[in-house]
Design an enzyme around this catalytic site. Structure first.
Site, PDB file in Angstrom:
ATOM      1  CE  LYS A 111     -38.428  23.561  56.531  1.00 52.50           C
ATOM      2  NZ  LYS A 111     -39.757  23.738  55.973  1.00 52.50           N
ATOM      3  CD  GLU A 156     -41.588  18.422  46.861  1.00 50.83           C
ATOM      4  OE1 GLU A 156     -40.825  17.549  46.397  1.00 50.83           O
ATOM      5  OE2 GLU A 156     -41.191  19.321  47.617  1.00 50.83           O
ATOM      6  CG  HIS A 204     -35.857  23.312  16.165  1.00 54.70           C
ATOM      7  ND1 HIS A 204     -35.855  23.138  14.804  1.00 54.70           N
ATOM      8  CD2 HIS A 204     -35.865  24.650  16.378  1.00 54.70           C
ATOM      9  CE1 HIS A 204     -35.838  24.326  14.204  1.00 54.70           C
ATOM     10  NE2 HIS A 204     -35.845  25.266  15.146  1.00 54.70           N
ATOM     11  CE  LYS A 249     -37.320  12.474  50.751  1.00 56.23           C
ATOM     12  NZ  LYS A 249     -37.522  13.608  51.649  1.00 56.23           N
ATOM     13  CD  GLU A 264     -31.479  12.096  47.782  1.00 57.88           C
ATOM     14  OE1 GLU A 264     -31.644  12.503  48.960  1.00 57.88           O
ATOM     15  OE2 GLU A 264     -32.392  11.613  47.096  1.00 57.88           O
ATOM     16  N   GLY A 301     -39.484  24.033  51.663  1.00 57.90           N
ATOM     17  CA  GLY A 301     -38.269  23.834  50.853  1.00 57.90           C
ATOM     18  C   GLY A 301     -38.364  24.472  49.474  1.00 57.90           C
ATOM     19  NE  ARG A 302     -44.010  22.404  47.321  1.00 59.41           N
ATOM     20  CZ  ARG A 302     -44.141  21.642  48.412  1.00 59.41           C
ATOM     21  NH1 ARG A 302     -43.087  21.046  48.933  1.00 59.41           N
ATOM     22  NH2 ARG A 302     -45.325  21.480  48.968  1.00 59.41           N
TER      23      ARG A 302
HETATM   24  O1  F6P Z   1     -38.057  16.048  47.791  1.00 60.55           O
HETATM   25  C1  F6P Z   1     -38.541  16.180  49.068  1.00 60.55           C
HETATM   26  C2  F6P Z   1     -37.938  17.328  49.841  1.00 60.55           C
HETATM   27  O2  F6P Z   1     -38.412  17.207  51.139  1.00 60.55           O
HETATM   28  C3  F6P Z   1     -38.260  18.686  49.252  1.00 60.55           C
HETATM   29  O3  F6P Z   1     -39.481  19.175  49.616  1.00 60.55           O
HETATM   30  C4  F6P Z   1     -37.119  19.491  49.731  1.00 60.55           C
HETATM   31  O4  F6P Z   1     -37.026  20.647  48.986  1.00 60.55           O
HETATM   32  C5  F6P Z   1     -35.970  18.540  49.514  1.00 60.55           C
HETATM   33  O5  F6P Z   1     -36.523  17.286  49.865  1.00 60.55           O
HETATM   34  C6  F6P Z   1     -34.714  18.829  50.259  1.00 60.55           C
HETATM   35  O6  F6P Z   1     -34.890  18.869  51.642  1.00 60.55           O
HETATM   36  P1  F6P Z   1     -33.804  19.469  52.617  1.00 60.55           P
HETATM   37  O7  F6P Z   1     -33.664  20.923  52.322  1.00 60.55           O
HETATM   38  O8  F6P Z   1     -34.319  19.212  53.991  1.00 60.55           O
HETATM   39  O9  F6P Z   1     -32.507  18.752  52.373  1.00 60.55           O
END
Ligand code: F6P
Length: 549
Positions: free
Chosen positions: A209, A356, A387, A512, A215, A269-270
């Protein structure tokens, strides 16, 4: 007035004391009660009779819903009000699957035409890739996809992709194609994703987003290097596309702006599975036609959520009983137990959606809640969970659970000579476990089996452990959409009742920032042997050990 001082909250507090004196073994004898605590809609049956509750409880929870303005809050969400107040954003994941003729306005502008324009682009692009009209740099069909993203840009799409993998229609459409999801910044994840993939036949979808998530950015650079090493820089235009709201950053990364599938700041995002975040990789793998059915399922659940009376509203009831277990009975954990291997990634997705969203300490106005909101969600497909952690659920702590089962299997098998089909065998467990949790086994029942006196206490099951049972016709693209929306809405209901903002996630920021400080320290120490500074004694010592290796 604060929530905990409201009439309905105080009433439920009092009522919880009474309920604590009851046992499900007795409550479950009442046929009328059991019948009343069932709701059925569009192929989904919810039986919540195994909650530590009477019909009075439901009435008291509905009174809480009334007093906290649940209906109004649901309406505000689906109609585009800026209910994410800390970020001044609307919360409109429901608009992502709305009918093309719907009208939903944000800042006076109908967002639906934009939603459908992106869906149309996804349909055209995925058809081109799948049919071989869009080819790789060396003229080969792009039969494999690596979708790079993390958190909301990963968990939901992977959950749906896994759920559809063994659906007959989707499996047919996916024949000869593979999709993998690269999330972790761990280089091991890179290597596992690229295993027996070839840059010549691979399409990379970078999903972020913000297009700033560290990452995802490092993984995207890593995979871009894998592509360009074999195919040259020009290959990026054919092999790398993006899903983002940040068009500028995508262009800076070197992706052709024509190959960016957009979405909007009103998609959290979620909650973004039904935006290009999920729809692009899913359509590439399973074909747009199947994914359109998935959107229809989510839309049907949205309609149910927005229009069904609260007492017959499946996500509302799940949410209210979530609040009941957490806030009034003090249950801090909750298990999600799908009796379906295809739902193996449901729990990881719902963990993010729920934890979250509702793992907050203050209300929408920034005031301390005064109670613990949110639960620790976890889960595993049955029978694997049985199990593993069910021991604790039966004789250790009380963990409210959702059992999800299907009348028909995606992959039916019947072994000659076995009395039931393999699916029946699985479902026998599905029906048995909620009763084992609810009824338990008394010391007298154990002793009656001739068990030695000193072993009896070890074989006693206290019972009285609550669960919901969700029995669904079958798992296909449509019911996947329903299930996704059902749990998204359960989370919203709980957040609305608790009066917190379920749509921001400030709690992920601090870690972060500190990680960035560590990255620059590691870079300086490795390159210039810079001493470790600015960390506490423990972290300083740990970093020293790490760098010395
Ligand atoms: O973990 C934090 C977060 O901001 C989430 O809410 C989001 O889904 C994820 O990082 C990834 O964010 P992006 O889509 O901006 O890479």
């Amino acid at each position: 007035m604060s929530l905990t001082r409201s009439e309905s909250w105080k009433n439920l507090k009092q009522h919880a004391k009474e309920i604590k004196g009851t046992h499900l073994r007795d409550l479950m004898q009442d046929g009328k009660r059991c019948k009343a605590m069932c709701v059925e809609s569009d192929g989904i049956l919810l039986d919540y009779s195994r909650q530590n509750a009477s019909q009075e409880t439901t009435a008291a929870l509905l009174a809480l819903a009334q007093e906290t303005g649940l209906k109004k809050k649901i309406k505000a969400m689906v109609s585009g009000k800026k209910i994410n107040n800390t970020e001044n954003r609307a919360v409109l994941h429901t608009a992502l699957r709305a009918d093309a003729k719907a009208v939903v306005k944000v800042d006076g502008k109908n967002v639906i035409p934009d939603v459908h324009a992106v869906l149309k682009d996804i349909r055209a692009f995925s058809n081109k890739v799948r049919s071989g009209k869009w080819l790789g740099a060396t003229g080969k069909t792009l039969k494999d996809v690596v979708a790079i993203g993390i958190g909301g840009s990963y968990l939901g799409p992977e959950f749906i992709s896994e759920a559809l993998r063994t659906d007959k229609a989707c499996a047919r459409a996916a024949s000869g194609r593979r999709v993998r999801f690269l999330a972790n910044v761990d280089p091991i994840d890179v290597s596992r994703n690229l295993e027996d993939f070839d840059p010549e036949t691979t399409l990379v979808v970078v999903i972020s987003k913000t297009f700033t998530t560290s990452e995802t950015m490092l993984n995207a650079k890593t995979i871009r290097a894998w592509i360009t090493k074999k195919l040259g820089k020009e290959a990026v235009a054919k092999h790398v596309v993006a899903v983002s709201t940040n068009h500028e950053a995508v262009a800076d990364f070197g992706i052709d702006p024509k190959n960016v599938f957009g979405f909007w700041d009103w998609v959290g995002g979620r909650y973004s599975v039904c935006s290009a975040v999920g729809i692009l990789p899913l359509a590439l793998q399973y074909g747009y036609k199947n994914i359109d059915v998935f959107l229809a399922g989510a839309r049907a659940m949205d309609d149910h959520f927005a229009t069904a009376p609260l007492g017959k509203n499946i996500p509302v009831l799940l949410g209210l009983y979530g609040v009941w277990n957490s806030s009034f009975l003090g249950r801090k954990t909750r298990a999600l137990l799908p009796y379906c291997q295809a739902l193996l990634k449901l729990a990881p997705h719902i963990q993010q959606v729920d934890m979250e969203s509702n793992g907050k300490g203050v209300d929408v106005d920034g005031k301390a809640l005064g109670f613990d909101a949110g639960e620790v969600d976890f889960g595993e497909p049955g029978t694997n969970g049985q199990h593993s952690f069910y021991q604790l659920m039966h004789q250790g702590q009380v963990v409210p659970a959702d059992f999800i089962g299907f009348k028909k299997s995606q992959q039916p098998i019947k072994v000659a000579g076995h009395p039931v089909s393999n699916h029946d065998e699985l479902m026998a467990n599905f029906f048995a476990q909620p009763d084992a949790l609810a009824f338990g086994k008394t010391a007298a029942e154990v002793a009656a089996q001739g068990i030695e006196a000193d072993v009896v206490p070890h074989k006693v099951f206290p019972g009285n452990r609550p669960s919901n049972v969700l029995l669904i016709d079958e798992l296909n693209a449509y019911s996947c959409g329903q299930l996704l929306a059902l749990y998204e809405h359960r989370t919203a209901v709980q957040g609305f009742i608790w009066n917190l903002n379920s749509f921001d996630q400030m709690g992920v920021e601090l870690g972060k920032v500190l990680a960035k400080q560590v990255v620059s320290q590691l870079a300086d120490s490795r390159k210039k042997k810079a001493p470790i500074t600015g960390f506490n004694p423990s972290t300083t010592a740990l970093l020293k050990k790490y760098l010395d290796a």
